[in-house]
Design an enzyme around this catalytic site. Sequence first.
Site, PDB file in Angstrom:
ATOM      1  N   SER A 137       0.854  -1.187   0.000  1.00 29.03           N
ATOM      2  CA  SER A 137       0.000   0.000   0.000  1.00 29.03           C
ATOM      3  C   SER A 137       0.892   1.239   0.000  1.00 29.03           C
ATOM      4  O   SER A 137       1.676   1.434   0.928  1.00 29.03           O
ATOM      5  CB  SER A 137      -0.897  -0.024   1.244  1.00 29.03           C
ATOM      6  OG  SER A 137      -1.611   1.183   1.373  1.00 29.03           O
ATOM      7  N   LYS A 162      -1.342  -1.094  -4.272  1.00 29.44           N
ATOM      8  CA  LYS A 162      -2.498  -0.268  -3.872  1.00 29.44           C
ATOM      9  C   LYS A 162      -1.998   1.152  -3.728  1.00 29.44           C
ATOM     10  O   LYS A 162      -0.954   1.388  -3.109  1.00 29.44           O
ATOM     11  CB  LYS A 162      -3.045  -0.805  -2.554  1.00 29.44           C
ATOM     12  CG  LYS A 162      -3.860   0.155  -1.701  1.00 29.44           C
ATOM     13  CD  LYS A 162      -4.593  -0.618  -0.604  1.00 29.44           C
ATOM     14  CE  LYS A 162      -4.768   0.176   0.670  1.00 29.44           C
ATOM     15  NZ  LYS A 162      -5.406  -0.633   1.738  1.00 29.44           N
ATOM     16  N   LYS A 164      -3.180   5.239  -2.686  1.00 34.14           N
ATOM     17  CA  LYS A 164      -4.181   6.023  -1.983  1.00 34.14           C
ATOM     18  C   LYS A 164      -4.665   7.139  -2.907  1.00 34.14           C
ATOM     19  O   LYS A 164      -3.859   7.756  -3.621  1.00 34.14           O
ATOM     20  CB  LYS A 164      -3.562   6.638  -0.726  1.00 34.14           C
ATOM     21  CG  LYS A 164      -3.144   5.598   0.301  1.00 34.14           C
ATOM     22  CD  LYS A 164      -4.357   4.968   0.966  1.00 34.14           C
ATOM     23  CE  LYS A 164      -3.946   4.038   2.091  1.00 34.14           C
ATOM     24  NZ  LYS A 164      -5.104   3.516   2.829  1.00 34.14           N
ATOM     25  N   ASP A 189      -7.416   3.100  -2.843  1.00 39.20           N
ATOM     26  CA  ASP A 189      -8.080   3.191  -1.534  1.00 39.20           C
ATOM     27  C   ASP A 189      -8.299   4.667  -1.219  1.00 39.20           C
ATOM     28  O   ASP A 189      -7.337   5.445  -1.160  1.00 39.20           O
ATOM     29  CB  ASP A 189      -7.189   2.536  -0.462  1.00 39.20           C
ATOM     30  CG  ASP A 189      -7.845   2.501   0.919  1.00 39.20           C
ATOM     31  OD1 ASP A 189      -8.997   2.968   1.062  1.00 39.20           O
ATOM     32  OD2 ASP A 189      -7.188   2.005   1.868  1.00 39.20           O
ATOM     33  N   GLU A 214     -11.288   0.597  -2.935  1.00 37.46           N
ATOM     34  CA  GLU A 214     -11.490   0.417  -1.490  1.00 37.46           C
ATOM     35  C   GLU A 214     -12.059   1.686  -0.863  1.00 37.46           C
ATOM     36  O   GLU A 214     -11.527   2.778  -1.062  1.00 37.46           O
ATOM     37  CB  GLU A 214     -10.145   0.039  -0.845  1.00 37.46           C
ATOM     38  CG  GLU A 214     -10.232  -0.235   0.651  1.00 37.46           C
ATOM     39  CD  GLU A 214      -8.890  -0.719   1.243  1.00 37.46           C
ATOM     40  OE1 GLU A 214      -8.015  -1.160   0.472  1.00 37.46           O
ATOM     41  OE2 GLU A 214      -8.736  -0.642   2.465  1.00 37.46           O
ATOM     42  N   ASP A 239     -13.689  -1.237   3.922  1.00 40.54           N
ATOM     43  CA  ASP A 239     -12.741  -1.266   5.040  1.00 40.54           C
ATOM     44  C   ASP A 239     -13.433  -0.581   6.226  1.00 40.54           C
ATOM     45  O   ASP A 239     -14.058  -1.241   7.073  1.00 40.54           O
ATOM     46  CB  ASP A 239     -11.432  -0.564   4.592  1.00 40.54           C
ATOM     47  CG  ASP A 239     -10.395  -0.377   5.690  1.00 40.54           C
ATOM     48  OD1 ASP A 239     -10.688  -0.634   6.857  1.00 40.54           O
ATOM     49  OD2 ASP A 239      -9.260   0.070   5.384  1.00 40.54           O
ATOM     50  N   LYS A 263      -9.516  -6.218   8.975  1.00 41.53           N
ATOM     51  CA  LYS A 263      -8.471  -5.785   9.907  1.00 41.53           C
ATOM     52  C   LYS A 263      -8.907  -6.272  11.274  1.00 41.53           C
ATOM     53  O   LYS A 263     -10.017  -5.940  11.733  1.00 41.53           O
ATOM     54  CB  LYS A 263      -8.336  -4.260   9.896  1.00 41.53           C
ATOM     55  CG  LYS A 263      -7.749  -3.716   8.601  1.00 41.53           C
ATOM     56  CD  LYS A 263      -7.616  -2.216   8.626  1.00 41.53           C
ATOM     57  CE  LYS A 263      -7.098  -1.701   7.285  1.00 41.53           C
ATOM     58  NZ  LYS A 263      -7.199  -0.230   7.190  1.00 41.53           N
ATOM     59  N   GLY A 291      -3.965  -3.709   6.575  1.00 42.47           N
ATOM     60  CA  GLY A 291      -2.890  -3.376   7.502  1.00 42.47           C
ATOM     61  C   GLY A 291      -3.115  -2.007   8.106  1.00 42.47           C
ATOM     62  O   GLY A 291      -3.873  -1.187   7.578  1.00 42.47           O
TER      63      GLY A 291
HETATM   64  O1  OSB Z   1      -6.979   2.156   4.809  1.00 38.96           O
HETATM   65  O2  OSB Z   1      -5.910   0.375   4.610  1.00 38.96           O
HETATM   66  C1  OSB Z   1      -5.993   1.515   5.080  1.00 38.96           C
HETATM   67  C2  OSB Z   1      -2.779   2.433   6.934  1.00 38.96           C
HETATM   68  C3  OSB Z   1      -3.291   3.115   8.011  1.00 38.96           C
HETATM   69  C4  OSB Z   1      -4.643   3.310   8.104  1.00 38.96           C
HETATM   70  C5  OSB Z   1      -5.502   2.798   7.115  1.00 38.96           C
HETATM   71  C6  OSB Z   1      -4.992   2.087   6.035  1.00 38.96           C
HETATM   72  C7  OSB Z   1      -3.606   1.927   5.928  1.00 38.96           C
HETATM   73  C8  OSB Z   1      -2.956   1.286   4.795  1.00 38.96           C
HETATM   74  C9  OSB Z   1      -1.564   0.741   5.012  1.00 38.96           C
HETATM   75  O3  OSB Z   1      -3.420   1.238   3.678  1.00 38.96           O
HETATM   76  C10 OSB Z   1      -1.514  -0.729   5.121  1.00 38.96           C
HETATM   77  C11 OSB Z   1      -0.174  -1.189   5.661  1.00 38.96           C
HETATM   78  O4  OSB Z   1       0.796  -1.153   4.905  1.00 38.96           O
HETATM   79  O5  OSB Z   1      -0.105  -1.554   6.851  1.00 38.96           O
HETATM   80 MG    MG Z   2      -8.276   0.997   3.624  1.00 41.43          MG
END
Ligand code: OSB
Ligand code: MG
Length: 369
Positions: A137, A162, A164, A189, A214, A239, A263, A291
Amino acid sequence: MLDITEIVIHRLIMPLQMQFETSFGVQTDRDLILVEACTRDGFVGWGESVAMSSPLYNEETTDTVQAILTRELIPFTLSTKWTHPSEFLSKTAFLHGNHMAKFAVEGALWDIWSQQQGLPLRLAIGGTKSKVEVGVSIGIKPIGELLSEIEEYNGQGYRRIKIKIRPGWDIEPVSAIRKKYPNVPLMVDANTAFDKRHFPIFMELDKYDLMMIEQPLPANAWEDYTELQAQLNTSICLDESIHTLEDALRAIRMKSCRIINVKLGRIGGIQAALELVPIARQSGIQLWCGGMLETGIGRAFNIAIATLDGFTLPGDTAASQRYWKPDIIIPEVTVDHGEITVPTTPGLGYSVHTGQIQRYQKTQWHFRP
Ligand code: OSB
Ligand code: MG
């Protein structure tokens, strides 16, 4: 028997190796809580709270987790007889919400219980895979940096990328990535940043062969999700919307998504995930493990849960070194051709490096019955 004689809260600040920018803000370090539980027969289990220091992702924070652990969950855990960690979810149901705080304790109980059985956590929870597939990510960053990071992670074999997105940073990065990498498994995401007015942007993103989109909309925008999913070929993944089994059942009933990012902290722990799997399977919903920029301890739980049969898509559990130098477990999590080999030693399967914990630790608090 889990005869808990002491619980320790460790509060750490760990600098992130990379700055991580999402639609809700920029993270440069992690302010987090670890829970250490000790038993009369000499076992030690660890859990991690994945809450962030401000309520930007969900309503919990490191401070609320600390308060709920101190005032409610630890006194309750120390005064209750536990035969199996699967009891924790139902026995703490009288305390509303606070799922991240609950998972920090439940995780430590699962670690202890699997050590007592002589089983790796994966087998203690019924996981079938010996390797799990993972993606990575990547935060919001200038297009040049984004493309070179994708080059690097792609080269390392990560199973999908992924990125953002947020309003104003949506089609542009996706089209630039697709131009250079027409076939890379790609997803986006939005962490709730868009709303109904932005539907045309998603109709456009639908043309880029994304694995999924996402959490484009707010957590409780159920009807809007149903409407958007009906218009898209691309699957929606939820999520932030999914906190409970009831949320998952609602998403299924309303056809609000086709995929759920699991999660453990958000849904309240391992038992909650074990109960979600058959529901997802019956309704054709695909699952993967998300994550929260976890330390190696949280990462070990993510690896174990991703071995369950219902987890059919690559997760967000990248290698330790992407986040920490050094991580607090030995060995660190490594990724080979996009796969993590699941550990086979009892419990989490990694040893917790208490020396490194001391190095990052601000304070610790001890609790006894
Ligand atoms: O939305 O998945 C998410 C990190 C912090 C808060 C929300 C998210 C995330 C990530 C990172 O996308 C995932 C990771 O590498 O741990
Ligand atoms: Mg997410």
